[in-house]
Write a protein that holds these residues in place. Structure first.
Motif, mmCIF file in Angstrom:
data_model
loop_
_atom_site.group_PDB
_atom_site.id
_atom_site.type_symbol
_atom_site.label_atom_id
_atom_site.label_comp_id
_atom_site.label_asym_id
_atom_site.label_seq_id
_atom_site.Cartn_x
_atom_site.Cartn_y
_atom_site.Cartn_z
ATOM 1 N N GLN A 1 25.889 99.178 23.104
ATOM 2 C CA GLN A 1 26.667 100.560 22.938
ATOM 3 C C GLN A 1 26.286 101.227 21.641
ATOM 4 O OE1 GLN A 1 27.710 102.406 25.426
ATOM 5 N NE2 GLN A 1 28.793 101.039 27.126
ATOM 6 N N PHE A 2 26.501 100.391 20.665
ATOM 7 C CA PHE A 2 26.376 100.789 19.247
ATOM 8 C C PHE A 2 24.765 101.087 18.886
ATOM 9 C CE2 PHE A 2 25.007 100.017 15.034
ATOM 10 C CZ PHE A 2 25.798 100.758 14.346
ATOM 11 N N PHE A 3 24.027 100.417 19.501
ATOM 12 C CA PHE A 3 22.539 100.565 19.019
ATOM 13 C C PHE A 3 22.188 101.847 19.839
ATOM 14 C CE2 PHE A 3 22.751 96.453 17.095
ATOM 15 C CZ PHE A 3 22.179 96.795 15.729
ATOM 16 N N GLN A 4 22.452 101.851 21.106
ATOM 17 C CA GLN A 4 21.886 103.031 21.854
ATOM 18 C C GLN A 4 22.293 104.282 21.218
ATOM 19 O OE1 GLN A 4 24.212 105.076 24.991
ATOM 20 N NE2 GLN A 4 22.941 104.651 26.373
ATOM 21 N N GLN A 5 23.423 104.350 20.525
ATOM 22 C CA GLN A 5 23.523 105.881 20.128
ATOM 23 C C GLN A 5 23.114 105.990 18.441
ATOM 24 O OE1 GLN A 5 24.420 108.748 21.299
ATOM 25 N NE2 GLN A 5 24.456 107.613 23.380
ATOM 26 N N ALA A 6 23.267 104.777 17.667
ATOM 27 C CA ALA A 6 22.737 104.643 16.484
ATOM 28 C C ALA A 6 21.419 104.859 16.269
ATOM 29 C CB ALA A 6 23.043 103.286 15.760
ATOM 30 N N SER A 7 20.482 104.783 17.108
ATOM 31 C CA SER A 7 19.092 105.207 17.204
ATOM 32 C C SER A 7 18.689 106.499 17.465
ATOM 33 C CB SER A 7 17.955 104.219 18.374
ATOM 34 O OG SER A 7 18.721 104.814 19.537
ATOM 35 N N GLY A 8 19.978 107.207 17.264
ATOM 36 C CA GLY A 8 19.885 108.836 17.287
ATOM 37 C C GLY A 8 19.480 109.555 18.421
ATOM 38 N N ILE A 9 19.645 109.087 19.680
ATOM 39 C CA ILE A 9 19.101 109.644 20.902
ATOM 40 C C ILE A 9 19.945 110.971 20.991
ATOM 41 C CG2 ILE A 9 20.691 108.648 22.453
ATOM 42 C CD1 ILE A 9 17.012 109.960 23.285
ATOM 43 N N ASP A 10 21.144 111.164 20.834
ATOM 44 C CA ASP A 10 21.897 112.571 21.057
ATOM 45 C C ASP A 10 21.206 113.296 20.037
ATOM 46 O OD1 ASP A 10 23.190 111.475 23.198
ATOM 47 O OD2 ASP A 10 25.218 111.547 22.273
ATOM 48 N N ALA A 11 21.015 113.136 18.696
ATOM 49 C CA ALA A 11 20.317 113.817 17.710
ATOM 50 C C ALA A 11 19.191 114.559 18.427
ATOM 51 C CB ALA A 11 20.258 113.378 16.274
ATOM 52 N N THR A 12 18.021 113.513 18.987
ATOM 53 C CA THR A 12 16.864 114.169 19.615
ATOM 54 C C THR A 12 17.140 115.131 20.739
ATOM 55 O OG1 THR A 12 16.226 112.135 19.164
ATOM 56 C CG2 THR A 12 14.761 113.388 20.648
ATOM 57 N N VAL A 13 18.213 114.880 21.568
ATOM 58 C CA VAL A 13 18.561 115.733 22.636
ATOM 59 C C VAL A 13 19.344 117.023 22.313
ATOM 60 C CG1 VAL A 13 19.473 115.829 24.979
ATOM 61 C CG2 VAL A 13 18.397 113.803 24.250
ATOM 62 N N TYR A 14 20.513 116.899 21.504
ATOM 63 C CA TYR A 14 21.178 117.967 21.167
ATOM 64 C C TYR A 14 20.395 118.970 20.038
ATOM 65 C CZ TYR A 14 25.799 116.851 22.757
ATOM 66 O OH TYR A 14 27.151 116.577 23.501
ATOM 67 N N TYR A 15 19.774 118.391 19.249
ATOM 68 C CA TYR A 15 18.988 119.264 18.415
ATOM 69 C C TYR A 15 17.501 119.382 18.623
ATOM 70 C CZ TYR A 15 23.540 119.034 15.774
ATOM 71 O OH TYR A 15 24.946 119.057 15.452
ATOM 72 N N SER A 16 17.069 119.112 19.688
ATOM 73 C CA SER A 16 15.750 119.410 19.966
ATOM 74 C C SER A 16 15.292 120.532 19.679
ATOM 75 C CB SER A 16 15.117 119.089 21.683
ATOM 76 O OG SER A 16 16.131 120.014 22.336
ATOM 77 N N PRO A 17 15.933 121.808 19.972
ATOM 78 C CA PRO A 17 15.423 123.171 19.204
ATOM 79 C C PRO A 17 15.215 122.975 17.841
ATOM 80 C CG PRO A 17 17.164 123.431 21.079
ATOM 81 C CD PRO A 17 17.063 122.017 20.515
ATOM 82 N N VAL A 18 15.944 122.291 16.927
ATOM 83 C CA VAL A 18 15.854 122.253 15.490
ATOM 84 C C VAL A 18 14.503 121.561 15.161
ATOM 85 C CG1 VAL A 18 16.904 121.587 13.412
ATOM 86 C CG2 VAL A 18 18.183 122.468 15.250
ATOM 87 N N THR A 19 14.417 120.365 16.073
ATOM 88 C CA THR A 19 13.388 119.526 15.781
ATOM 89 C C THR A 19 11.944 120.320 15.761
ATOM 90 O OG1 THR A 19 14.591 117.529 16.429
ATOM 91 C CG2 THR A 19 12.346 117.218 16.307
ATOM 92 N N PHE A 20 11.964 120.852 17.142
ATOM 93 C CA PHE A 20 10.700 121.545 17.628
ATOM 94 C C PHE A 20 10.390 122.719 16.537
ATOM 95 C CE2 PHE A 20 11.507 119.895 21.956
ATOM 96 C CZ PHE A 20 10.895 118.933 21.623
#
Length: 554
Positions: free
Chosen positions: A318-337
């Motif tokens: 559970q820890f590593f699932q989120q520590a790898s930053g998936i929610d940052a990729t998904v929540y902030y995808s407009p910022v990333t793009f």
């Protein structure tokens, strides 16, 4: 050859006979070969179990839709309510933090009123939160709705995989317990589609319509609950054995398996009642309720070696699932793009929606393979692939900032590909497997609360990631943040390789037995295993080796 039976067949037959405690004899070969043929034949697809898993997993749409829709809605909330970066981080991350309270209450609630009605409660809470958010006249009221919705998401995240794991037979439990993650991704995709569809409305109305559409999933969930059976394990906890048997008959691969599942749970109850009398406790206490006395102590304060190993695996994934930053990729995808050089709002939301399609497609693919390939191979592939994808995304963002013209456009395109690759690798392993293992590795009496702790760890790390992304990216740059997440994904590869066992094809009781053997070198009766105890004699070496998954390093 013995009587026309090959040496390889003999070895397989001997193994079955040994498991049955029978004497080896040539006269038994034909009978056992028939048994082997029956055991190795592919069970018929149980549409009733699939329907139950689908209906339960619709709860997970709640979290997915929120993640997806908020990534785009926040662009318009910024304009309409004039909020700053810190308020954006709080708005996005607060749902994950308040999830902790919902997850903590879900175990106790589901033991009290049942798994089914806990799903209905989760839907009702989220429905209220979505209404408040869509009508919010200010940032303060928007936060009120956000916190209410977070409670509903916390309930839903715990109860959906627990219910599915308790209803499903061992042969399809992995695939069916993937369904919550599939529906999370479906919800994310629906949120992205809503963002793209309503972006043309005035800023004051666009985000309200986007968030307001969130009332639709919980409405249907409330209707679906009426057609779902209760978890057979919960029914037995409530002494409703006949009702439990009816459910088991419809959700098992055979009548024999249904009777065996019932017997294992019933034996656990008898063992618990016997222990209660020895300990001088009141016979009115239900020993199988996860809110019963001593349960939190067994999980947190004085866990046995077996429980500690289970928690290490379950909470670690559970820890590593989120520590790898998936929610940052998904929540902030407009910022990333946007950082990747995409300037048009329409193009940014379009790229985000494309990423949602990729994420959903690969999670569906994982569901087909999790009971064929196994948990460990998918996790190893997922963590290794995500590490490379995150590092590649960071490198592309660096190059984009230093180039122009065709090179700039090429690396911008590669950045989008790397982001999609990251969510694809995440979705074939870390995405679904953590929910599967979190629902199947714990004994019955601890399962709901242990799953709640797992969701708590998951959402806490997710909250930290989503609350700190903008501030962190200002401190070390956006590429630096993705390199940081890649380092955690790399550590996850080692964690999976050394500590996570294979649980494919095992009953819930067999999984608990495996952890007990690995921790103490001893076996236990089904009743002791069901209750999380491990007081028994040492198992012979051959049997221990037969039980241990050969792929696992744990």
């Amino acid at each position: 050859m013995l009587g026309g039976v090959s040496e390889m067949e003999c070895r397989s037959i001997y193994k079955v006979l040994d498991n049955l405690g029978a004497q080896r004899s040539e006269e038994d070969f034909i009978t056992v070969k028939e048994v082997l043929a029956m055991e190795t034949s592919k069970p018929k697809r149980n549409m009733y179990v699939i329907a139950c898993a689908v209906l339960a997993s619709t709860n997970s749409v709640l979290l997915g839709y929120d993640i997806g829709v908020m990534s785009g809605a926040v662009l318009f909330i910024r304009k309409d309510l004039d909020i700053k970066d810190l308020e954006v981080e709080i708005l996005i991350g607060s749902l994950n933090i308040i999830c902790l309270l919902g997850a903590a209450l879900a175990g106790k609630t589901s033991d009290a009123v049942g798994r089914r009605w806990t799903m209905a409660l989760a839907a009702l809470i989220f429905f209220v939160g979505a209404v408040v958010m869509s009508l919010a006249p200010s940032f303060a009221w928007l936060m009120v709705g956000r916190l209410v919705a977070g409670m509903g998401v916390g309930y839903a995240l715990v109860i959906a995989p627990v219910y599915t794991a308790e209803v499903a037979p061992a042969s399809t439990r992995g695939t069916l317990t993937c369904f919550p993650e599939i529906f999370i991704n479906l919800g994310i995709l629906l949120g992205y589609v809503a963002n793209y569809a309503f972006q043309g409305l005035p800023a004051h109305y666009s985000w309200r319509v986007m968030l307001g559409m969130g009332v639709i999933p919980p409405f249907f969930i409330g209707v679906f609950v009426l057609f779902m059976p209760e978890s057979p394990r919960w029914l037995i906890m409530k002494n409703r054995n006949e009702d439990a048997m009816k459910v088991l008959l419809r959700t098992s691969d055979s009548e024999a398996e249904a009777e065996e599942r019932l017997a294992q749970i019933m034996e656990g109850i008898q063992y618990a009642q016997k222990n209660l009398k020895k300990g001088g406790q009141s016979s009115e206490v239900d020993p199988l309720k996860s809110e019963g006395e001593g349960t939190w102590g067994e999980l947190i304060f004085k866990p046995t070696l077996t429980i500690r190993r289970m928690l290490m695996v379950g909470l670690g994934v559970q820890f590593f699932q989120q520590a790898s930053g998936i929610d940052a990729t998904v929540y902030y995808s407009p910022v990333t793009f946007k950082k990747a050089g995409i300037k048009s709002q329409n193009a940014i939301l379009g790229a985000t929606m494309a990423m949602g399609f990729v994420k959903t497609g690969f999670i569906v693919l994982a569901a087909f393979f999790i009971d064929k390939v196994g948990r460990r191979p998918l996790l190893l592939t997922s963590t290794a692939g995500s590490t490379l994808s995150l590092a590649g995304l960071a490198l592309c963002l660096i190059v984009v900032g230093k180039t122009s013209g065709s090179a700039h456009e090429a690396f911008a395109f590669l950045a989008v590909i790397a982001a999609c690759s990251n969510v694809a690798f995440f979705s074939i392993g870390l995405g679904p497997v953590n929910w599967v293992m979190g629902a199947e590795i714990y004994p019955l009496r601890l399962r709901a609360k242990a799953a709640g702790i797992g969701v708590g760890v998951n959402r806490l790390v997710s909250g930290v990631v989503s609350i700190t992304f903008l501030s962190f990216s200002k401190a070390i740059s956006v590429p630096g943040v993705f390199f940081f997440y890649a380092s955690f994904s790399f550590l996850a590869v080692g964690f999976v390789y050394w500590f996570v066992p294979e649980t494919k094809g095992k009953t819930l009781e067999e999984i608990v037995e495996f952890f007990n053997i690995r921790s103490s070198g001893k076996t236990a009766t089904p009743s002791e295993l069901e209750l999380g105890n491990g007081k028994s004699s040492t198992r012979p070496t051959e049997a221990t080796q037969a039980t241990e998954p050969t792929e696992s390093k744990a």
